[in-house]
Design an enzyme around this catalytic site. Structure first.
Site, PDB file in Angstrom:
ATOM      1  N   PRO A  91      36.489  41.877  51.233  1.00  0.00           N
ATOM      2  CA  PRO A  91      35.916  40.534  51.188  1.00  0.00           C
ATOM      3  C   PRO A  91      36.862  39.520  50.531  1.00  0.00           C
ATOM      4  O   PRO A  91      36.662  38.308  50.652  1.00  0.00           O
ATOM      5  CB  PRO A  91      34.643  40.684  50.349  1.00  0.00           C
ATOM      6  CG  PRO A  91      34.593  42.085  49.864  1.00  0.00           C
ATOM      7  CD  PRO A  91      35.769  42.848  50.393  1.00  0.00           C
ATOM      8  N   GLY A 146      38.844  48.319  51.042  1.00  0.00           N
ATOM      9  CA  GLY A 146      38.183  48.220  49.740  1.00  0.00           C
ATOM     10  C   GLY A 146      39.054  48.576  48.560  1.00  0.00           C
ATOM     11  O   GLY A 146      38.581  49.151  47.587  1.00  0.00           O
ATOM     12  N   HIS A 204      43.437  60.445  43.470  1.00  0.00           N
ATOM     13  CA  HIS A 204      43.150  60.329  42.038  1.00  0.00           C
ATOM     14  C   HIS A 204      42.199  61.416  41.544  1.00  0.00           C
ATOM     15  O   HIS A 204      41.595  61.269  40.483  1.00  0.00           O
ATOM     16  CB  HIS A 204      42.594  58.928  41.727  1.00  0.00           C
ATOM     17  CG  HIS A 204      43.604  57.840  41.908  1.00  0.00           C
ATOM     18  ND1 HIS A 204      43.303  56.499  41.914  1.00  0.00           N
ATOM     19  CD2 HIS A 204      44.953  57.900  42.096  1.00  0.00           C
ATOM     20  CE1 HIS A 204      44.401  55.780  42.101  1.00  0.00           C
ATOM     21  NE2 HIS A 204      45.417  56.611  42.225  1.00  0.00           N
TER      22      HIS A 204
HETATM   23  P1  OAD Z   1      39.499  47.871  42.421  1.00  0.00           P
HETATM   24  O1  OAD Z   1      38.255  47.730  41.608  1.00  0.00           O
HETATM   25  O2  OAD Z   1      40.798  47.504  41.830  1.00  0.00           O
HETATM   26  O3  OAD Z   1      39.343  47.011  43.741  1.00  0.00           O
HETATM   27  C1  OAD Z   1      38.198  47.054  44.527  1.00  0.00           C
HETATM   28  C2  OAD Z   1      38.454  46.217  45.750  1.00  0.00           C
HETATM   29  O4  OAD Z   1      37.318  46.355  46.599  1.00  0.00           O
HETATM   30  C3  OAD Z   1      38.607  44.720  45.475  1.00  0.00           C
HETATM   31  O5  OAD Z   1      39.772  44.249  46.164  1.00  0.00           O
HETATM   32  C4  OAD Z   1      37.350  44.097  46.055  1.00  0.00           C
HETATM   33  O6  OAD Z   1      37.590  42.797  46.612  1.00  0.00           O
HETATM   34  C5  OAD Z   1      36.988  45.095  47.132  1.00  0.00           C
HETATM   35  N1  OAD Z   1      35.562  45.165  47.485  1.00  0.00           N
HETATM   36  C6  OAD Z   1      34.482  44.886  46.737  1.00  0.00           C
HETATM   37  N2  OAD Z   1      33.358  45.096  47.405  1.00  0.00           N
HETATM   38  C7  OAD Z   1      33.727  45.543  48.639  1.00  0.00           C
HETATM   39  C8  OAD Z   1      33.012  45.946  49.813  1.00  0.00           C
HETATM   40  N3  OAD Z   1      31.685  45.956  49.865  1.00  0.00           N
HETATM   41  N4  OAD Z   1      33.739  46.334  50.888  1.00  0.00           N
HETATM   42  C9  OAD Z   1      35.090  46.334  50.855  1.00  0.00           C
HETATM   43  N5  OAD Z   1      35.799  45.961  49.791  1.00  0.00           N
HETATM   44  C10 OAD Z   1      35.139  45.578  48.692  1.00  0.00           C
HETATM   45  O7  OAD Z   1      39.514  49.378  42.961  1.00  0.00           O
HETATM   46  P2  OAD Z   1      40.726  50.236  43.548  1.00  0.00           P
HETATM   47  O8  OAD Z   1      41.633  49.410  44.391  1.00  0.00           O
HETATM   48  O9  OAD Z   1      40.119  51.455  44.137  1.00  0.00           O
HETATM   49  O10 OAD Z   1      42.571  54.462  39.315  1.00  0.00           O
HETATM   50  O11 OAD Z   1      41.481  50.633  42.247  1.00  0.00           O
HETATM   51  C11 OAD Z   1      42.557  51.518  42.356  1.00  0.00           C
HETATM   52  C12 OAD Z   1      42.601  52.429  41.201  1.00  0.00           C
HETATM   53  O12 OAD Z   1      42.662  51.686  40.001  1.00  0.00           O
HETATM   54  C13 OAD Z   1      41.373  53.300  41.002  1.00  0.00           C
HETATM   55  O13 OAD Z   1      41.406  54.462  41.771  1.00  0.00           O
HETATM   56  C14 OAD Z   1      41.437  53.606  39.567  1.00  0.00           C
HETATM   57  C15 OAD Z   1      41.650  52.202  39.118  1.00  0.00           C
HETATM   58  O14 OAD Z   1      41.783  51.879  37.873  1.00  0.00           O
HETATM   59  C16 OAD Z   1      42.521  55.355  38.366  1.00  0.00           C
HETATM   60  O15 OAD Z   1      41.515  55.601  37.740  1.00  0.00           O
HETATM   61  C17 OAD Z   1      43.831  56.033  38.174  1.00  0.00           C
END
Ligand code: OAD
Length: 249
Positions: free
Chosen positions: A215, A188, A120
């Site tokens: 988590p 994550g 991204h």
């Molecule tokens: P999200 O905010 O959708 O998801 C974050 C994930 O991290 C969730 O499933 C949480 O449960 C998990 N999480 C939270 N704390 C954590 C920790 N300490 N350790 C491990 N996991 C944890 O973020 P992304 O999946 O990265 O795209 O989102 C994908 C894309 O959507 C992003 O890159 C962005 C977004 O909108 C664009 O901007 C195009």
């Protein structure tokens, strides 16, 4: 103390090619907010999905620019956490590691990871919305959203917004790695944003062992071989330690 199944540590020891996909959760313990969890502070009233689009930028470039100024300030204060360092260390322990991230914060590189596939983009690179020319004369403290020195167009971060395509070479490399790897770690990420979310599915279809560290459950959870429930800042170091323990005999 986190329990890592011995069968998983063993799969990691035997893997010739490990692929890792990270999302915002991997940086959560560094203080960089995730996208889909409760947000606090100034920007909590806005949904990222509504700011991170070309349409939103065209409609209100100043608003979107200021959101990125805020996000760059958060990232500037952030340091890699033990999860980032564990992934950098893992690269030296396996024959081949491909690290692909949806994060735009550069924290993997700050922890020492090399050749990161930035699916991204990166918020620290800026280019022109109109002509695509890269720009390095912008400043975050100048208030007004800056203009391109080449064509006078609006400058924007070099990130992928909703509705935009991922950089093709990066996506092709990530797809090839997913099809080739023996073990895939999804760390994550909510595993809902395409095409990144299809990478672990492709790995599974090609016979890889698929591991999720989160988590919370995600749409991927029912497909994986191992779901390690908890924060990546604890579980990734534990996974690497478990792998090394067996190596030492
Ligand atoms: P999200 O905010 O959708 O998801 C974050 C994930 O991290 C969730 O499933 C949480 O449960 C998990 N999480 C939270 N704390 C954590 C920790 N300490 N350790 C491990 N996991 C944890 O973020 P992304 O999946 O990265 O795209 O989102 C994908 C894309 O959507 C992003 O890159 C962005 C977004 O909108 C664009 O901007 C195009």
């Amino acid at each position: 103390m986190v329990e890592i199944p011995e069968s998983l540590a063993d799969s990691l020891r035997r893997a010739g090619h490990v692929m890792v996909l990270t999302g915002a959760g991997c940086s959560a313990e560094s203080g960089v907010p995730t996208f889909r969890e409760a947000q606090t502070g100034l920007w909590a009233q806005y949904e990222p999905e509504k700011l991170a689009t070309p349409g939103a930028f065209q409609q209100d470039p100043q608003l979107v620019w200021e959101w990125y100024v805020w996000r760059r300030a958060l990232v500037a204060q952030a340091s890699p956490n033990p999860g980032h360092y564990a992934l950098a260390a893992l690269a030296a322990l396996v024959p081949k590691l491909t690290l692909a991230t949806q994060n735009v914060d550069g924290l993997h590189q700050a922890a020492g990871s090399r050749e990161v596939l930035e699916l991204h983009g990166s918020i620290s690179r800026i280019l022109c919305f109109d002509c695509g020319a890269p720009d390095d004369g912008w400043r975050d403290d100048q208030g007004k959203a800056p203009l391109c020195a080449v064509c006078g167009g609006r400058l924007r971060p070099d990130v992928v917004w909703f509705g935009e395509n991922l950089p093709r070479n990066v996506l092709v490399a990530a797809g090839a790695a997913a099809a080739d790897c023996d073990l895939f770690l999804s760390v994550g990420t909510s595993a809902v944003v395409q095409p990144a979310a299809s990478l672990p599915v492709a790995a599974k279809e090609s016979g890889a062992v698929v591991v999720e560290i989160n988590p919370n459950p995600t749409p991927l959870t029912s497909l994986v071989d191992y779901h390690l429930e908890g924060p990546s800042g604890e579980l990734l170091p534990a996974l690497v330690a478990a792998m090394r323990q067996g190596d030492q005999g």
